[in-house]
Design an enzyme around this catalytic site. Structure first.
Site, mmCIF file in Angstrom:
data_model
loop_
_atom_site.group_PDB
_atom_site.id
_atom_site.type_symbol
_atom_site.label_atom_id
_atom_site.label_comp_id
_atom_site.label_asym_id
_atom_site.label_seq_id
_atom_site.Cartn_x
_atom_site.Cartn_y
_atom_site.Cartn_z
ATOM 1 N N GLU A 1 1.220 -0.493 -5.154
ATOM 2 C CA GLU A 1 0.260 0.570 -5.411
ATOM 3 C C GLU A 1 1.084 1.857 -5.491
ATOM 4 O OE1 GLU A 1 -3.318 3.257 -3.650
ATOM 5 O OE2 GLU A 1 -1.757 2.435 -2.386
ATOM 6 N N ASP B 1 0.819 -1.199 0.000
ATOM 7 C CA ASP B 1 0.000 0.000 0.000
ATOM 8 C C ASP B 1 0.863 1.263 0.000
ATOM 9 O OD1 ASP B 1 -2.622 1.366 0.426
ATOM 10 O OD2 ASP B 1 -1.692 1.938 2.330
#
Length: 514
Positions: free
Chosen positions: A205, A152
């Protein structure tokens, strides 16, 4: 998917049965779970982790979570976990000032506090902190047999000035804005995970133009296997937000992704971030009345599945949920009583089946030889047409076509200890596995093109594998009775062509009928 709101109230062991059955029926290959590490604030959806080595107790014990992963694996479904090494919350009883000092976080708030999220940033320059995080990545891969980690907020780790104005950040040792400690950490975790657990996927990401995110570490990259293509997501949803009458002014938005599609190993994400915080559902983003909204969503999915890259879809979108997602309540399963929602789900199921059956859609996903435009320039008609290839692109006259491209392998696992495979090009595709080429034609206008000419690589009969306007999907039935006939009349630089009907807000997938 978000475990707590897929079908609220289910435990890990209940999910093991219901989720496995549903994903298998729908034909998906993997599930990606929003963070399952323990977190006290449910509203963070798991992204504010306090216990990095504990699956959340909301749904059962650690062994119950192992049972869920194992049950999915028995059905041939891979499991990807969202992993959050970029930041952690300030809870006094967790990692923050763990021993009374900034032990895990950077002591300088200009590097140790995240201005947007009210969280603390790990001190990636400390060997002890790096070891804690690298070991944690291995913990989920080795102890729970996860097949990959989606890392993330990588962009927030890479840049010292991320979300900071002048005077709010300090430069690195070279005077630049790059966080060299975080870069070193990401390379270490990717190298270690690919070496220790062959076959896993490390997915970034990452929303910027940082070069070489999926390039192997020994070639100067970060060593990830895949990167989310957030540029594709933004441009595509922006293009589709316009009324079809005005889309010809924005045609470059829908074609631009192919300018850089092979610079990284991309995942095309339509994730939870696109259906929360007032953004509305995917269905709600489509302009027009109800019929146009459903037709637009069907066309988006067929275009997305045929576009180079891997496809990721957030739960509920596969049946066209109309309401914005909320972690506080479940999905609107009741809408499946409506033929349009049921049609969307049937289409996604069929897209998944056709995707598996046609190696042209995935065998050369990360190589330019796997893709060719037929016509990228029909802005006035709002039409895109392109070809996908599984291997040799030699035309039917037997002349030589381009060889398979050299370059990094498509990153399902390591080729060296440094990360994703590197050297010999894609493996050969078994011809018996399915057709070696597929044509995708998408009409993003609100009117049908009943006699539309498209160039094709060979004459003869081509079969409609997918028609998003078919009656079972809730469409209007504009099509070609399942087949078109191509003749040896050159068009669009191709040796053959066919004239056929393309439905409004619809997409066709065609394969040679051998």
């Amino acid at each position: 998917m978000h475990l707590g709101s897929w079908r609220p109230g289910l435990s890990y062991r209940q999910l093991a049965e219901e989720l496995t059955s549903y994903v298998t029926e729908m034909g998906f290959t993997h599930v990606e779970l929003l963070p399952v590490a323990e977190h006290p604030f449910g509203g963070s959806w798991g992204y504010q982790v306090t216990s990095y080595y504990a699956p959340t107790a909301r749904f059962g014990s650690p062994d119950d979570f192992r049972f869920l992963v194992d049950r999915l694996h028995q059905a041939g479904i891979g499991v990807i976990l969202d992993w959050v090494p970029a930041h952690f919350p300030k809870d006094a009883w967790a990692l923050a000032r763990f021993d009374g000092t900034p032990l895990y976080e950077h002591a300088d708030p200009r590097r140790g506090e995240h201005p947007d999220w009210g969280t603390l940033i790990f001190n990636f320059g400390r060997p002890e902190v790096r070891n804690f995080l690298v070991a944690n990545a291995l913990y989920w891969l080795e102890d729970f047999h996860a097949d990959g980690l989606r890392v993330d907020a990588v962009a927030s780790m890479l840049y010292l000035d991320y979300s900071r104005g002048p005077g709010q950040w300090t430069p690195n040792e070279h005077g630049g804005r790059e966080n060299t400690d975080a870069v070193s950490f990401l390379r270490e975790v990717n190298t270690t995970c690919y070496r220790r657990v062959p076959g896993v996927m490390m997915i970034a990401e990452e929303s910027t133009a940082w070069p070489g995110v999926t390039r192997p570490v020994h070639l100067g990259g970060l060593g990830f296997g895949f990167k989310w293509n957030l540029g594709w997501m933004h441009d595509t949803l922006n293009y589709l937000s316009h009324d079809p009458m005005f889309r010809h002014y924005h045609h470059n938005e829908i074609t631009f992704s192919l300018m850089y599609a092979f610079t990284e190993n991309f995942v095309l994400p339509l994730s939870h971030d696109e259906v929360v915080h007032g953004k509305g559902s995917l269905l709600a983003k489509m302009p027009g009345d109800e019929w146009n909204k459903f037709a637009g969503l069907r066309a988006l999915f067929a275009y997305m599945w045929a576009h180079p890259g891997k496809q990721l879809l957030f739960m509920g979108s596969e049946f066209g949920q109309g309401a914005e997602w909320s972690a506080e309540r479940g999905l609107d399963w009741w809408v499946l009583g409506d033929e349009h929602h049921a049609g969307i789900r049937q289409l996604v199921r069929d897209l998944n089946g056709a995707y598996r059956d046609n190696p042209a859609l995935w065998a050369l996903d990360h190589y330019p030889d796997g893709f060719a435009w037929i016509d990228a320039n029909d802005a006035s008609g709002n039409v895109l047409s392109f070809l996908r290839f599984a291997g040799d692109r030699a035309p039917s006259d037997g002349s030589d076509g381009p060889a398979a491209a050299d370059g990094p392998a498509a990153a399902d696992g390591p080729g060296t200890a440094d990360g994703p495979g590197t050297a010999d090009g894609p493996a050969a595709v078994d011809p018996a596995a399915g057709p070696g080429m597929l044509a995708c034609i998408v009409n993003f206008s609100g009117r049908p093109h009943l006699r539309y000419q498209v160039g094709l690589p060979r004459p003869g009969r081509w079969r409609e594998v997918i028609n998003t306007d078919a009656f079972p999907y809730g469409g209007s039935g504009v099509g070609n009775q399942g087949f078109i006939e191509a003749v040896a009349e050159p068009c669009h630089g191709q040796p053959a062509s066919a004239v056929f009907a393309i439905p409004p807000l619809g997409a066709l997938w065609l394969v040679p009928d051998d």
